[in-house]
Motif scaffolding. Structure first.
Motif, PDB file in Angstrom:
ATOM      1  N   GLU A  60       0.825  -1.217   0.000  1.00 14.75           N
ATOM      2  CA  GLU A  60       0.000   0.000   0.000  1.00 14.75           C
ATOM      3  C   GLU A  60       0.851   1.255   0.000  1.00 14.75           C
ATOM      4  N   VAL A  61       2.066   1.152   0.474  1.00 15.80           N
ATOM      5  CA  VAL A  61       2.971   2.298   0.524  1.00 15.80           C
ATOM      6  C   VAL A  61       3.930   2.270  -0.670  1.00 15.80           C
ATOM      7  N   VAL A  62       4.286   1.049  -1.062  1.00 15.74           N
ATOM      8  CA  VAL A  62       5.225   0.839  -2.168  1.00 15.74           C
ATOM      9  C   VAL A  62       4.530   0.012  -3.249  1.00 15.74           C
ATOM     10  N   PRO A  63       3.841   0.681  -4.185  1.00 14.79           N
ATOM     11  CA  PRO A  63       3.141  -0.072  -5.235  1.00 14.79           C
ATOM     12  C   PRO A  63       4.128  -0.849  -6.109  1.00 14.79           C
ATOM     13  N   ARG A  64       3.717  -2.072  -6.444  1.00 19.40           N
ATOM     14  CA  ARG A  64       4.563  -2.913  -7.302  1.00 19.40           C
ATOM     15  C   ARG A  64       4.032  -2.830  -8.732  1.00 19.40           C
ATOM     16  N   VAL A  65       4.811  -2.237  -9.584  1.00 17.64           N
ATOM     17  CA  VAL A  65       4.380  -1.989 -10.952  1.00 17.64           C
ATOM     18  C   VAL A  65       5.072  -2.986 -11.881  1.00 17.64           C
ATOM     19  N   THR A  66       4.266  -3.751 -12.610  1.00 16.48           N
ATOM     20  CA  THR A  66       4.829  -4.726 -13.542  1.00 16.48           C
ATOM     21  C   THR A  66       5.056  -4.071 -14.901  1.00 16.48           C
ATOM     22  N   VAL A  67       6.238  -4.268 -15.432  1.00 17.81           N
ATOM     23  CA  VAL A  67       6.644  -3.630 -16.679  1.00 17.81           C
ATOM     24  C   VAL A  67       6.915  -4.710 -17.727  1.00 17.81           C
ATOM     25  N   ALA A  68       6.370  -4.527 -18.912  1.00 19.11           N
ATOM     26  CA  ALA A  68       6.637  -5.463 -20.007  1.00 19.11           C
ATOM     27  C   ALA A  68       7.979  -5.141 -20.658  1.00 19.11           C
ATOM     28  N   LEU A  69       8.617  -6.157 -21.217  1.00 15.10           N
ATOM     29  CA  LEU A  69       9.851  -5.937 -21.974  1.00 15.10           C
ATOM     30  C   LEU A  69       9.557  -5.053 -23.184  1.00 15.10           C
ATOM     31  N   ASP A  70      10.528  -4.219 -23.524  1.00 16.89           N
ATOM     32  CA  ASP A  70      10.502  -3.446 -24.771  1.00 16.89           C
ATOM     33  C   ASP A  70       9.388  -2.403 -24.841  1.00 16.89           C
ATOM     34  N   GLN A  71       8.809  -2.074 -23.678  1.00 21.56           N
ATOM     35  CA  GLN A  71       7.755  -1.055 -23.620  1.00 21.56           C
ATOM     36  C   GLN A  71       8.234   0.113 -22.768  1.00 21.56           C
ATOM     37  N   PRO A  72       8.429   1.299 -23.342  1.00 19.38           N
ATOM     38  CA  PRO A  72       8.887   2.440 -22.534  1.00 19.38           C
ATOM     39  C   PRO A  72       7.862   2.802 -21.460  1.00 19.38           C
ATOM     40  N   PHE A  73       8.369   3.283 -20.326  1.00 15.23           N
ATOM     41  CA  PHE A  73       7.501   3.752 -19.236  1.00 15.23           C
ATOM     42  C   PHE A  73       8.217   4.873 -18.496  1.00 15.23           C
ATOM     43  N   GLU A  74       7.434   5.664 -17.726  1.00 17.84           N
ATOM     44  CA  GLU A  74       8.028   6.780 -16.983  1.00 17.84           C
ATOM     45  C   GLU A  74       8.523   6.284 -15.623  1.00 17.84           C
ATOM     46  N   LEU A  76      10.705   8.054 -13.535  1.00 15.81           N
ATOM     47  CA  LEU A  76      10.605   9.244 -12.688  1.00 15.81           C
ATOM     48  C   LEU A  76      10.140  10.363 -13.613  1.00 15.81           C
ATOM     49  N   PRO A  77       9.596  11.459 -13.072  1.00 15.69           N
ATOM     50  CA  PRO A  77       9.160  12.546 -13.964  1.00 15.69           C
ATOM     51  C   PRO A  77      10.296  12.975 -14.892  1.00 15.69           C
ATOM     52  N   GLY A  78      10.064  12.896 -16.184  1.00 15.14           N
ATOM     53  CA  GLY A  78      11.068  13.315 -17.165  1.00 15.14           C
ATOM     54  C   GLY A  78      12.081  12.256 -17.533  1.00 15.14           C
ATOM     55  N   LEU A  79      11.980  11.095 -16.908  1.00 13.45           N
ATOM     56  CA  LEU A  79      12.942  10.031 -17.202  1.00 13.45           C
ATOM     57  C   LEU A  79      12.207   8.781 -17.688  1.00 13.45           C
ATOM     58  N   THR A  80      12.437   8.448 -18.954  1.00 14.93           N
ATOM     59  CA  THR A  80      11.794   7.284 -19.549  1.00 14.93           C
ATOM     60  C   THR A  80      12.743   6.088 -19.466  1.00 14.93           C
ATOM     61  N   ALA A  81      12.184   4.944 -19.123  1.00 20.76           N
ATOM     62  CA  ALA A  81      12.971   3.709 -19.070  1.00 20.76           C
ATOM     63  C   ALA A  81      12.345   2.669 -19.983  1.00 20.76           C
ATOM     64  N   LYS A  82      13.169   1.732 -20.422  1.00 17.95           N
ATOM     65  CA  LYS A  82      12.679   0.591 -21.197  1.00 17.95           C
ATOM     66  C   LYS A  82      13.535  -0.612 -20.827  1.00 17.95           C
ATOM     67  N   LEU A  83      12.892  -1.734 -20.532  1.00 20.07           N
ATOM     68  CA  LEU A  83      13.612  -2.966 -20.192  1.00 20.07           C
ATOM     69  C   LEU A  83      13.735  -3.858 -21.420  1.00 20.07           C
ATOM     70  N   PHE A  84      14.843  -4.554 -21.518  1.00 19.45           N
ATOM     71  CA  PHE A  84      15.019  -5.528 -22.602  1.00 19.45           C
ATOM     72  C   PHE A  84      15.787  -6.731 -22.053  1.00 19.45           C
ATOM     73  N   ALA A  85      15.524  -7.894 -22.630  1.00 17.08           N
ATOM     74  CA  ALA A  85      16.164  -9.133 -22.175  1.00 17.08           C
ATOM     75  C   ALA A  85      17.639  -9.142 -22.544  1.00 17.08           C
ATOM     76  N   VAL A  86      18.467  -9.603 -21.619  1.00 20.35           N
ATOM     77  CA  VAL A  86      19.875  -9.882 -21.937  1.00 20.35           C
ATOM     78  C   VAL A  86      20.173 -11.306 -21.479  1.00 20.35           C
ATOM     79  N   PRO A  87      21.182 -11.962 -22.074  1.00 15.22           N
ATOM     80  CA  PRO A  87      21.468 -13.352 -21.694  1.00 15.22           C
ATOM     81  C   PRO A  87      21.856 -13.448 -20.221  1.00 15.22           C
ATOM     82  N   GLY A  88      21.208 -14.364 -19.512  1.00 18.78           N
ATOM     83  CA  GLY A  88      21.479 -14.541 -18.089  1.00 18.78           C
ATOM     84  C   GLY A  88      20.840 -15.816 -17.581  1.00 18.78           C
TER      85      GLY A  88
END
Lengths: 228, 228
Positions: A60-74, A76-88
């Motif tokens: 309730e204090v720390v929302p858990r946000v699920t992010v899809a690969l290869d989809q940009p999201f905000e 922090l304000p003004g900072l866009t991130a995008k996740l992508f798979a790397v070998p691991g």
């Protein structure tokens, strides 16, 4: 900065790129009811959900946000991130008897960060630099990259472990398939992060450190700030 | 001391008295394949077993030994330990909608330690001092006891939390039912441990600290060694 509450932290968002202990255990120190957003892939969130100890980080204090690969999201304000798979690989504590160390999916990801002007990549774990990965990060102004080990046998040679680097999901810095050679064509400024305490590049006078800096790489240090 | 291995630790045994984060998270920093024995009650071991992240503490290197309440066992060569139930509650991350805070069972335990000559008790969490507990610790030469809070409303008053001390499973130091009054008849040397950072006894010049030391209690500090 706005005035801070008694037990506030300056952390606005946390983005998890891996479900292993060195990436998630720190959350247990962020459990004092101070709000932030927690971003991760579905698989990494599942690691947290499967380990009830992380319920202490109150949803309730720390929302858990699920992010899809290869989809940009905000992030922090003004900072866009995008996740992508790397070998691991999957986290150590979830390994079965057979471990695939070049798995590409939601369990080990890199991050593209952009403010619209400059672009940085953050890749703390990567088992091998594929051509696909080189394409992904071609637009980097700054790359932060997995510098865990100097060479693949380092843990065995130093008597600190029984696994090769690649078995641990980490490409070595040195060698013809190592990160320096594989990433040499990149135009970005480059910084090694996630450096193991066995890595000889920590030694101020080592040939290995001289080789790394001679090839134009920076070696990150605690508390470092990088302007891009 | 015998010569130590490259990544050895001086830790021979770990004894868990509680399954909450402040008692178990440190295990995640002891996962580098250095051997020790891990003792706990069945219920506390179950908390670890239910959180797969603790599988990183390899059972083949760190055997998990289940200890029954009220049964002496050898914790280290020459050092006998015995666990006993004290009033407490389940770990924060396992709380349901109703929480019993004076539960006596395997989830919160005290420890009797003896080398055959002297006897010490270690009780880092205790919701209330019962007459049964007073009987249990009557033979103490040294008592290490729960000093989390000065008073029951401390977290609320300081704006650091919304729960009373007793709701958190911790008896206050002060007041007619507090630990100083309830333990005043004990012949043992007494030391407060597990002291929260809101507790005014940390303040060098506080009246509360003067009250505690004036009543013959020591206030533990990091790295303290106690000779009995």
């Amino acid at each position: 900065m706005h005035p801070r509450a008694l037990r506030d932290t300056p952390v606005g968002s946390v983005l998890l790129t891996n479900g292993d202990i060195d990436h998630i255990a720190g959350l247990l120190s962020l459990r004092e009811q101070t709000p932030f957003q927690m971003f991760a892939t579905g698989e990494i969130h599942k690691v947290l959900a499967d380990n009830r100890i992380f319920d202490a980080v109150n949803r309730e204090v720390v929302p858990r946000v699920t992010v899809a690969l290869d989809q940009p999201f905000e992030l922090l304000p003004g900072l866009t991130a995008k996740l992508f798979a790397v070998p691991g690989k999957v986290p150590l504590f979830m390994e079965g008897t057979e471990v695939q160390t070049d798995l590409e999916g939601e369990q080990t990801v890199g991050v593209r960060l952009s403010d619209g002007a400059k672009t940085a990549y953050y890749i703390p774990g990567c088992a091998t630099v594929t051509d696909k990965l080189l394409d992904q990060i071609a637009d980097a102004d700054q790359l932060f990259f997995d510098g865990t080990l100097w060479d693949d046998n380092e843990m065995i040679r130093t008597g600190t472990g029984i696994k090769t680097g690649r078995r641990m999901g980490h490409i070595p810095i040195s060698g013809p398939d190592g990160s320096i050679v594989r990433l040499s064509g990149l135009k970005a400024a480059k910084t090694f992060i996630h450096i193991n305490n066995t890595n000889p590049i920590w030694q101020p006078d080592s040939l290995e450190r001289a080789f790394v800096t001679g090839n134009g790489w920076q070696i990150a240090a605690d508390g470092q700030e990088t302007e891009i």
